[in-house]
Design a protein around this motif. Structure first.
Motif, PDB file in Angstrom:
ATOM      1  N   ASN A  57       0.857  -1.174   0.000  1.00  0.00           N
ATOM      2  CA  ASN A  57       0.000   0.000   0.000  1.00  0.00           C
ATOM      3  C   ASN A  57       0.902   1.235   0.000  1.00  0.00           C
ATOM      4  O   ASN A  57       1.464   1.597   1.030  1.00  0.00           O
ATOM      5  CB  ASN A  57      -0.829  -0.069   1.294  1.00  0.00           C
ATOM      6  CG  ASN A  57      -2.046   0.811   1.257  1.00  0.00           C
ATOM      7  OD1 ASN A  57      -2.237   1.590   0.322  1.00  0.00           O
ATOM      8  ND2 ASN A  57      -2.865   0.706   2.275  1.00  0.00           N
ATOM      9  N   HIS A  81      -4.288  -2.911  -2.985  1.00  0.00           N
ATOM     10  CA  HIS A  81      -4.714  -2.107  -1.832  1.00  0.00           C
ATOM     11  C   HIS A  81      -5.404  -0.842  -2.341  1.00  0.00           C
ATOM     12  O   HIS A  81      -5.019  -0.324  -3.390  1.00  0.00           O
ATOM     13  CB  HIS A  81      -3.506  -1.716  -0.977  1.00  0.00           C
ATOM     14  CG  HIS A  81      -2.838  -2.884  -0.314  1.00  0.00           C
ATOM     15  ND1 HIS A  81      -1.834  -3.600  -0.929  1.00  0.00           N
ATOM     16  CD2 HIS A  81      -3.044  -3.463   0.882  1.00  0.00           C
ATOM     17  CE1 HIS A  81      -1.454  -4.579  -0.116  1.00  0.00           C
ATOM     18  NE2 HIS A  81      -2.164  -4.517   0.985  1.00  0.00           N
ATOM     19  N   GLY A 288      -5.726  -0.340   4.047  1.00  0.00           N
ATOM     20  CA  GLY A 288      -5.853  -1.778   3.823  1.00  0.00           C
ATOM     21  C   GLY A 288      -7.170  -2.146   3.180  1.00  0.00           C
ATOM     22  O   GLY A 288      -7.819  -1.314   2.564  1.00  0.00           O
TER      23      GLY A 288
END
Ligand SMILES: [Mn+2]
Length: 320
Positions: A57, A81, A288
């Motif tokens: 991410n 992500h 997330g």
């Protein structure tokens, strides 16, 4: 051509991306996580022709480092992500290729992009990641898995998932990448079975501690963990053991709290979006997926974070 792969080193999805890129390009794999990604980016040699960044991410704060690399190296980001529009636009303006889809795991995306250049066995490698990352229902993963002996591939995936839960040394991770890049079966990877068994025993032990140590707050329960289990794993076990909707586990180091959140399968709230927002309020960062997210925030804001999270999780209303 010199190819470098920076990939998430803390789970099987990241490692399988590294394995596929090793198979494809003989890539030099650098394992990173949210603590080390900045250093990983700084360590990319200037002579690199192509840099693949997978299963990480990438936050907006890293754009300056990426821009610097992009001056000399072609960057390809393959990830699942949630990603801000600003990030995508800025990266594409700098000539970075961004291949982004939140519906499948990163390894399934890598597999799909290069499938014409990969052997049939590569599908299994992507399948292990999809199972481990709980992305079996993704459009790519579901087609791959429909053609497989599901029990066999699931068992192989979980041997490796649990082995990696137990053994986080980079030596073991690089061994896994090397073996998977030649399509080894996980149960044949050195020590994988013993480590998986050890991990299951660790899980059972932590399940005994949770009812005593975890604190319940509405639909959430939280606990600190200082042993050698990952916060993500413990967050899942908290949810499992107490039958609540969300488990939160944290570790404190250097004045910062590293937090993992895990939610039940049908969770309505998006934990990644909540973690992004709350961590930002606390002066940290987070994000997330829907049911698996994380954050890193100053230790003194942890109480507030947990309180705010419990308020985000509205009381659950059974079927109206
Ligand atoms: Mn992933």
């Amino acid at each position: 051509m010199t190819v470098v792969s920076i990939t998430h080193g803390d789970d099987l999805d990241g490692l399988t991306c590294g394995a596929l890129l090793t198979k494809l390009f003989n890539a030099e794999v650098i394992l990173a996580n949210y603590d080390t990604i900045e250093d990983a980016l700084k360590s990319v040699p200037e002579s690199t022709d192509q840099l693949y960044i997978t299963d990480i991410n990438l936050r907006d704060a890293l754009i300056c480092h990426l821009n610097k690399i992009a001056e000399k190296t072609k960057i390809i980001i393959i990830d699942h992500h949630p990603m801000t529009q600003t990030f995508k636009v800025e990266m594409r303006e700098k000539g970075v290729e961004v291949m982004h889809d939140t519906r499948d795991c990163a390894s399934a995306l890598v597999y799909n992009i290069f499938r014409s250049r990969l052997e049939h066995d590569a599908a299994r490698i992507a399948a292990y990641a999809a199972i481990s990352d709980m992305f079996e229902d993704g459009p790519i993963a579901s087609i791959i898995l429909d053609h497989m002996d599901r029990k066999f591939v699931q068992h192989e995936a979980f041997i490796l998932t649990h082995a990696l839960g137990c053994e986080q040394s980079s030596e073991f991770k690089y061994q896994v990448i090397k073996d998977l890049s030649v399509y080894a079966y996980p149960h044949r990877i050195k020590n994988a079975n013993e480590l998986a068994y050890k991990q299951l025993e660790k899980i059972v032990k932590i399940k005994d501690i949770i009812p005593i140590k975890a604190i319940k707050l509405g639909r959430l329960a939280y606990m600190e963990c200082n042993d050698d289990l990952s916060t993500g794993e413990v967050a899942n076990i908290i949810m499992d053991t107490l039958g609540l909707d969300v488990g939160l586990c944290y570790k404190i180091s250097d004045g910062m709290a590293n937090i993992s959140l895990r939610g039940e399968r049908r969770l309505i709230e998006h934990l990644g979006e909540i973690a992004f927002k709350l961590a930002d309020n606390c002066g940290g960062f987070g994000g997330g997926h829907n049911r698996a997210a994380g954050a890193k925030i100053p230790e003194n804001t942890l109480k507030q974070f947990i309180q705010d999270l419990s308020e985000e999780l509205k009381p659950w209303v059974p079927f109206p």
